[in-house]
Enzyme design. Structure first.
Site, PDB file in Angstrom:
ATOM      1  N   LYS A  74      43.826  35.101  76.645  1.00  0.00           N
ATOM      2  CA  LYS A  74      44.363  35.247  77.993  1.00  0.00           C
ATOM      3  C   LYS A  74      43.558  36.293  78.769  1.00  0.00           C
ATOM      4  CE  LYS A  74      48.850  34.859  78.087  1.00  0.00           C
ATOM      5  NZ  LYS A  74      50.149  35.404  77.641  1.00  0.00           N
TER       6      LYS A  74
ATOM      7  N   ARG B 281      51.806  41.258  79.068  1.00  0.00           N
ATOM      8  CA  ARG B 281      51.627  39.910  78.504  1.00  0.00           C
ATOM      9  C   ARG B 281      50.800  39.978  77.229  1.00  0.00           C
ATOM     10  NH1 ARG B 281      48.743  36.601  83.156  1.00  0.00           N
ATOM     11  NH2 ARG B 281      49.732  34.858  82.049  1.00  0.00           N
TER      12      ARG B 281
ATOM     13  N   GLY C 221      54.152  30.169  73.359  1.00  0.00           N
ATOM     14  CA  GLY C 221      55.521  30.567  73.063  1.00  0.00           C
ATOM     15  C   GLY C 221      55.657  31.472  71.858  1.00  0.00           C
TER      16      GLY C 221
ATOM     17  N   MET D  66      54.076  34.514  71.246  1.00  0.00           N
ATOM     18  CA  MET D  66      54.120  35.929  71.522  1.00  0.00           C
ATOM     19  C   MET D  66      54.943  36.099  72.800  1.00  0.00           C
ATOM     20  SD  MET D  66      52.231  36.676  68.990  1.00  0.00           S
ATOM     21  CE  MET D  66      51.784  38.364  69.243  1.00  0.00           C
TER      22      MET D  66
ATOM     23  N   ARG E  49      43.164  28.173  80.438  1.00  0.00           N
ATOM     24  CA  ARG E  49      42.683  28.037  79.057  1.00  0.00           C
ATOM     25  C   ARG E  49      42.366  26.582  78.817  1.00  0.00           C
ATOM     26  NH1 ARG E  49      48.606  29.315  76.590  1.00  0.00           N
ATOM     27  NH2 ARG E  49      49.644  27.632  77.658  1.00  0.00           N
TER      28      ARG E  49
ATOM     29  N   HIS F 142      58.576  24.081  75.762  1.00  0.00           N
ATOM     30  CA  HIS F 142      58.174  24.491  74.416  1.00  0.00           C
ATOM     31  C   HIS F 142      58.088  23.286  73.471  1.00  0.00           C
ATOM     32  CE1 HIS F 142      58.983  26.064  70.321  1.00  0.00           C
ATOM     33  NE2 HIS F 142      58.097  26.967  70.704  1.00  0.00           N
TER      34      HIS F 142
ATOM     35  N   ARG G 166      38.915   0.906  41.568  1.00  0.00           N
ATOM     36  CA  ARG G 166      39.452   1.260  40.251  1.00  0.00           C
ATOM     37  C   ARG G 166      40.061   0.017  39.631  1.00  0.00           C
ATOM     38  NH1 ARG G 166      41.512   4.762  44.017  1.00  0.00           N
ATOM     39  NH2 ARG G 166      41.028   6.983  43.800  1.00  0.00           N
TER      40      ARG G 166
ATOM     41  N   SER H 202      27.618   8.434  41.258  1.00  0.00           N
ATOM     42  CA  SER H 202      28.734   8.742  42.143  1.00  0.00           C
ATOM     43  C   SER H 202      29.485   9.926  41.559  1.00  0.00           C
ATOM     44  CB  SER H 202      29.651   7.525  42.275  1.00  0.00           C
ATOM     45  OG  SER H 202      30.745   7.841  43.098  1.00  0.00           O
TER      46      SER H 202
ATOM     47  N   THR I 101      34.503  13.893  41.908  1.00  0.00           N
ATOM     48  CA  THR I 101      34.711  15.340  42.024  1.00  0.00           C
ATOM     49  C   THR I 101      36.105  15.779  41.577  1.00  0.00           C
ATOM     50  OG1 THR I 101      35.133  14.984  44.355  1.00  0.00           O
ATOM     51  CG2 THR I 101      32.958  15.793  43.740  1.00  0.00           C
ATOM     52  N   ASN I 102      37.044  14.834  41.414  1.00  0.00           N
ATOM     53  CA  ASN I 102      38.349  15.253  40.872  1.00  0.00           C
ATOM     54  C   ASN I 102      38.169  15.725  39.432  1.00  0.00           C
ATOM     55  OD1 ASN I 102      39.250  14.221  43.252  1.00  0.00           O
ATOM     56  ND2 ASN I 102      40.126  12.364  42.372  1.00  0.00           N
ATOM     57  N   ASP I 103      37.547  14.860  38.627  1.00  0.00           N
ATOM     58  CA  ASP I 103      37.323  15.241  37.237  1.00  0.00           C
ATOM     59  C   ASP I 103      36.317  16.373  37.118  1.00  0.00           C
ATOM     60  OD1 ASP I 103      38.785  14.013  35.061  1.00  0.00           O
ATOM     61  OD2 ASP I 103      38.154  12.098  35.930  1.00  0.00           O
TER      62      ASP I 103
ATOM     63  N   CYS J  32      32.959  10.023  45.246  1.00  0.00           N
ATOM     64  CA  CYS J  32      34.138   9.171  45.410  1.00  0.00           C
ATOM     65  C   CYS J  32      35.433   9.875  45.039  1.00  0.00           C
ATOM     66  CB  CYS J  32      33.984   7.881  44.615  1.00  0.00           C
ATOM     67  SG  CYS J  32      33.925   8.133  42.837  1.00  0.00           S
TER      68      CYS J  32
ATOM     69  N   TYR K   4      26.084   8.759  50.538  1.00  0.00           N
ATOM     70  CA  TYR K   4      27.362   8.279  51.063  1.00  0.00           C
ATOM     71  C   TYR K   4      28.526   9.109  50.547  1.00  0.00           C
ATOM     72  CZ  TYR K   4      28.245   5.996  46.547  1.00  0.00           C
ATOM     73  OH  TYR K   4      28.460   5.758  45.222  1.00  0.00           O
TER      74      TYR K   4
HETATM   75  P1  ADP Z   1      52.831  32.726  77.735  1.00  0.00           P
HETATM   76  O1  ADP Z   1      51.683  33.123  76.903  1.00  0.00           O
HETATM   77  O2  ADP Z   1      54.086  32.556  77.013  1.00  0.00           O
HETATM   78  O3  ADP Z   1      52.485  31.607  78.677  1.00  0.00           O
HETATM   79  P2  ADP Z   1      52.358  34.527  79.914  1.00  0.00           P
HETATM   80  O4  ADP Z   1      51.885  35.891  79.638  1.00  0.00           O
HETATM   81  O5  ADP Z   1      51.335  33.558  80.367  1.00  0.00           O
HETATM   82  O6  ADP Z   1      53.140  34.001  78.651  1.00  0.00           O
HETATM   83  O7  ADP Z   1      53.499  34.654  80.956  1.00  0.00           O
HETATM   84  C1  ADP Z   1      54.351  33.607  81.285  1.00  0.00           C
HETATM   85  C2  ADP Z   1      54.433  33.432  82.754  1.00  0.00           C
HETATM   86  O8  ADP Z   1      54.867  34.596  83.387  1.00  0.00           O
HETATM   87  C3  ADP Z   1      53.120  33.112  83.427  1.00  0.00           C
HETATM   88  O9  ADP Z   1      52.831  31.770  83.393  1.00  0.00           O
HETATM   89  C4  ADP Z   1      53.366  33.549  84.846  1.00  0.00           C
HETATM   90  O10 ADP Z   1      53.950  32.507  85.555  1.00  0.00           O
HETATM   91  C5  ADP Z   1      54.319  34.662  84.684  1.00  0.00           C
HETATM   92  N1  ADP Z   1      53.588  35.913  84.873  1.00  0.00           N
HETATM   93  C6  ADP Z   1      52.947  36.664  83.975  1.00  0.00           C
HETATM   94  N2  ADP Z   1      52.364  37.725  84.549  1.00  0.00           N
HETATM   95  C7  ADP Z   1      52.633  37.644  85.854  1.00  0.00           C
HETATM   96  C8  ADP Z   1      52.302  38.428  86.983  1.00  0.00           C
HETATM   97  N3  ADP Z   1      51.557  39.523  86.880  1.00  0.00           N
HETATM   98  N4  ADP Z   1      52.748  38.037  88.183  1.00  0.00           N
HETATM   99  C9  ADP Z   1      53.499  36.929  88.289  1.00  0.00           C
HETATM  100  N5  ADP Z   1      53.850  36.161  87.284  1.00  0.00           N
HETATM  101  C10 ADP Z   1      53.420  36.499  86.070  1.00  0.00           C
HETATM  102 MG    MG Z   2      50.970  31.618  79.845  1.00  0.00          MG
HETATM  103 MG    MG Z   3      56.002  33.484  76.412  1.00  0.00          MG
END
Ligand code: ADP
Ligand code: MG
Ligand code: MG
Length: 877
Positions: A22, A92, A101, A103, A335, A452, A558, A760, A763-765, A827, A847
């Site tokens: 991130k 964040r 989801g 962290m 990302r 999620h 076999r 051939s 590799t198991n044996d 094989c 092969y």
């Molecule tokens: P996750 O990794 O779970 O997606 P993020 O760190 O991306 O968590 O945060 C989740 C959401 O929170 C982001 O998609 C964004 O919409 C909101 N968010 C995070 N930081 C800010 C910020 N500085 N200003 C406004 N919204 C934020």
């Molecule tokens: Mg995010």
């Molecule tokens: Mg989150």
């Protein structure tokens, strides 16, 4: 100590290991001039240092953070905790590999009882208290471990009592009240008052992110995706922008292409007057991004432009988080997007056609796991025709599955040990991860395409239908009502994650990987790879399946499996227990037509491609009965007494059958058995040849360890084949080769190679005998070996590099030194393992042969290893 904190301006996308995904991408966007709220990143090294300081924030880190906070305050012209001009920030997490989801994030940090009043006066009361109630809830959850539902309950109650349809309809005075209630909950749950010192808030939040690296769900996710525990997470501190500042504000998530099928369209969801977590958490059902075009045309166009720019810049499909604050668009994350396998293929092919990447790069982008997904089942049309549709939700992740429904992750996990289950929940959260792993499919009643459940299921390649609003789930009574239907825990549903449809009862599935983009991609793979891919197939049906997946030959047929059918096994047993070789020949003569027919069917399917037939391999007693009743019936067949038969069975038993009377040792002691097989092969081949079908028969002798074994048996078989051909007045192409699966065979490969047309590696044996582990008993201790990291991985899954692979290398060198023409393949199970395939390709094998459903993976892995090799050569130049 090294620098622990970086401003966004100082980083770039190559710094993922230090800044987390991130942080590195936020920095990259800043560098590109994209509008991103300013901030800074605490490095993953700081996280690791936190752990080496016994889980304590240490002075130098605290000082560096404070210094950067001051810098941010100057840049923003605002100050954390100020009543005149308060700065609010988000904290964040950001691991090196994105872990959706997994962290945690805290928004609106910097609010306290005074700051919120100041903000209410300067800006707007509703906005101020909406932000504060969000902050208290997130801080409680992430930092103090107070579960969300305590707070959600209050919100739901007030909305229901006062008739506010949505969160954003709650007026300011109610929000004030809610904040009071939230603080009471905080006190009750944590035993302390909500922290009012904003700096304390900040450092507590930073620590919480560090700690979240080691929470249970993060660990489960890492294990599932083979991410190292030692990477650590970075922490991003970023000035807030507000999507909850009225109707000209909003927040959303969008993908540059459709992550389900890969088609080129903006795909995503947003909410007006809301903050980020609302969309991502899947708690509120958001609007489709298509609506943004009418809602906010200017911002939509700007977003579209940015999405395209970022996609070209990263040369891959992007997953972007954005916020609009009073009409101004900010990006908060980008990302490389998670996607289904189908989408991965389509995107890779399209990016080549759009000139963004080349074919090699496209091939490297696909993983074995994704190919597995492509092989995912679909409901058979005939089965679907009679199906009763229960409800339709969002088609979140393709794949069709039937199973018994369970309403909690825990119960689903338990039940999944015995049967196929479907996890049914209102929405999933990271706590549900184990249940999601063990379920065949996931069904939720709330949440959108980026909820999620949807994101995680797509990552796992698991069928998922989400946002299926017709479902009224009651976790306490373990029931779900859908219109007139009331279903209970354990009832069976069928789910199609490609269409979003949910059916009553079980349906039959079939598989299909004939996607046009995929076919195209695989033709590129085939052109690049020199390594051939064969299939392990014991019958015509598997052979057909293998060819369907693009296998170029059969690397292992076999023959023992052919002996087990009901009508044959009796004759096989009589043959084994025969008292003399004459008597044995009588039974072998009865078996020969069966074998002949099996081989004939396979020659017809193969049409001249290599058919590698391994002569009888397992210890004979594997064919003999073990249960009293069967033994009695066999005694009757043989016309001997039960006692006599038992004595004979006893004499055949072995202490260590894997190292006992098996493989070519059977051929040496009972040549008539191998002769029968050779005759059956010859006659089948001649029959096919008579019908004009080309034949390539490769006869493979198992468990050879001494050159004389090969001399003796080759001579025997060759004589037999030649006689048969002479009699028929017709010839077919054949060759005789050897399995290499005993360490001695590797060490004496030069002596064997003068006689063998091909090798051939079994590799198991070979793994079994190199380690001295019994394949069938290794499970008893391998787990501990892996846990204690004495072994890096199960050597039966991935080829052992320093032992087994060295033996193979030696064998290849020795063999080619005397017989440069010799064809060499593998094989064992390893033939379908991508990493092992790469090693095989590096060794210069001709092969690999693997089971039918792994042929596609092997074709791709072979191409990928070739591409990597060529790139390395290019780099070395
Ligand atoms: P996750 O990794 O779970 O997606 P993020 O760190 O991306 O968590 O945060 C989740 C959401 O929170 C982001 O998609 C964004 O919409 C909101 N968010 C995070 N930081 C800010 C910020 N500085 N200003 C406004 N919204 C934020
Ligand atoms: Mg995010
Ligand atoms: Mg989150």
């Amino acid at each position: 100590m090294a620098k622990l904190v970086y401003r966004f301006q100082e980083g770039n996308k190559e710094m993922k290991h230090l800044l987390g995904g991130k942080g590195a991408n936020l920095a990259e966007m800043v560098g590109l001039g994209v509008r991103v709220p300013p901030g800074f990143t605490i490095t993953t090294e700081a996280c690791n240092a936190y752990y080496t300081h016994d889980g304590q924030l240490f002075d130098s880190l605290i000082a560096e953070v404070k210094e950067h906070l001051q810098g941010l305050e100057e840049e923003m012209g605002k100050v954390l905790g100020s009543l005149e001009n308060p700065l609010l920030v988000s904290v964040r997490s950001g691991a090196v590999f994105s872990m959706p989801g997994m962290m945690d994030t805290v928004l609106n940090l910097g609010l306290n009882d005074q700051v919120v009043e100041a903000l209410a006066q300067q800006q707007d009361e509703k906005f101020a208290f909406d932000s504060y109630r969000r902050f208290i809830q997130m801080f409680s959850d992430v930092v103090m471990g107070v579960e969300k539902f305590h707070f959600e309950q209050v919100l739901s109650r007030i909305k229901a009592e006062k008739g506010y349809p949505e969160d954003k309809d709650i007026p300011a005075h109610e929000l004030r009240q809610i904040v009071q209630e939230f603080k009471v909950i905080f006190l009750a749950q944590t035993g302390r008052t909500f922290p009012q010192d904003v700096e304390e808030q900040l450092f507590l939040a930073i620590e919480a992110v560090f700690r979240s690296w080691n929470n249970n769900r993060a660990k489960v996710y890492r294990r599932l995706h083979q991410i190292s525990d030692s990477l650590g997470t970075a922490v991003n501190i970023q000035a807030m922008v507000f999507g909850n500042r009225g109707d000209e504000s909003g927040t959303g998530v969008c993908f540059s292409r459709n992550p389900v099928d890969g088609s080129r369209e903006l795909f995503g969801e947003y909410l007006i007057n809301a903050q980020g977590e609302d969309v991502v958490a899947g708690i509120r059902t958001p609007k489709s991004i298509a609506n943004l075009k009418e809602d906010k045309p200017a911002q939509y166009q700007e977003l579209l432009g940015l999405v395209e720019e970022l996609e070209r810049h990263y040369q891959d499909m992007q997953d972007i988080e954005f916020t609009i604050e009073e009409g101004k668009l900010y990006l908060l994350q980008t990302r490389n997007a998670k996607r289904t396998a189908k989408a991965a293929v389509r995107v890779a092919v399209d990016l080549v056609k759009e000139g963004i990447i080349d074919k090699q790069e496209a091939l490297l982008r696909l993983s074995a796991q994704e190919i597995n997904q492509l092989l995912h089942p679909q409901f058979r049309p005939d089965s679907l025709a009679g199906a009763e549709l229960l409800a339709t939700g969002l088609a979140a992740s393709p794949g069709a599955a039937s199973g018994k429904i369970y309403f909690t992750a825990e119960e689903a996990t338990k039940a999944a040990k015995q049967e196929k289950v479907i996890l049914v929940r209102e929405e999933t959260s990271p706590e549900d991860i184990e249940g999601m792993v063990s379920a065949q499919a996931i069904l939720t009643s709330r949440g959108g395409m980026t909820s999620h459940a949807a994101v995680v299921a797509r990552g796992m390649g698991k069928s998922c239908v989400c946002g299926c609003q017709a479902l009224q789930i009651d976790e306490t009574t373990k029931t779900v009502r859908v219109g007139p239907h009331l279903l209970h825990e354990g009832d069976v549903l069928s789910i199609d994650g490609a269409t979003g449809k949910v059916y009553l009862g079980a349906l039959e599935t079939s598989q299909d990987s004939h996607d046009e983009h995929f076919q195209e991609l695989m033709t590129w793979a085939d052109r690049i790879r020199p390594l051939k891919v064969y299939v392990n197939a014991d019958n015509a049906a598997d052979a057909k399946t293998g060819l369907g997946f693009g296998a170029e030959g059969i690397g292992l047929c076999r023959t023992e499996h052919m002996f087990f059918e009901e009508e044959r096994i009796r004759t096989v047993r009589q043959m084994i227990l025969a008292k003399s070789s004459e008597e044995r020949s009588v039974y072998l003569d009865r078996l020969e037509p069966f074998q002949r027919d099996d081989f004939y069917q396979m020659f017809k399917v193969m049409e001249g491609r290599h058919l590698t037939i391994r002569l009888l391999d397992p210890p004979l007693h594997e064919f003999l009965p073990k249960e009293e009743e069967q033994i009695a019936s066999l005694a009757a067949d043989l016309g001997v007494s039960l006692v006599a038969l038992k004595r004979q069975l006893h004499s055949l038993a072995e202490f260590n059958p894997m190292m006992g009377h098996r493989g070519c040792r059977l051929g040496i002691t009972y040549p008539e058995i191998y002769l029968m097989q050779a005759r059956a092969i010859a006659r089948a081949a001649l029959k096919a040849r008579k019908e004009g079908t080309p034949v390539q028969a490769d006869i493979m002798i198992p468990l050879v360890g001494i050159d004389k074994e090969l001399t003796y048996l080759k001579n025997l078989i060759q004589t037999c084949l030649e006689e048969e051909m002479e009699q028929a007045g017709l010839r077919f192409d054949y060759s005789i080769g050897s399995m290499i699966e005993i360490p001695r065979a590797c060490l004496t490969a030069d002596q064997l190679a003068t006689q063998a047309a091909f090798f051939s590696f079994g590799t198991n044996d070979l793994t079994q005998m190199t380690y001295g582990y019994s394949r069938d008993d290794a499970s008893k201790f391998l787990e501990s070996y892996l846990d204690k990291q004495i072994l890096p991985q199960d050597p039966f899954v991935s080829l052992d590099e320093s032992g087994v692979l060295e033996l193979m290398k030696l064998a290849i060198e020795k063999a080619r030194s005397v017989n440069p023409e010799i064809a060499i393949g593998i094989c064992g199970e390893h033939g379908g393992d991508p990493v092992s395939i790469e090693r095989c390709s590096d060794l210069g094998l001709d092969y690999v042969s693997c089971s039918p459903y792994r042929v596609l993976i092997a074709r791709l892995a072979a191409a990928q290893s070739q591409i990597k090799k060529e790139r390395q050569i290019w780099l070395d130049k």
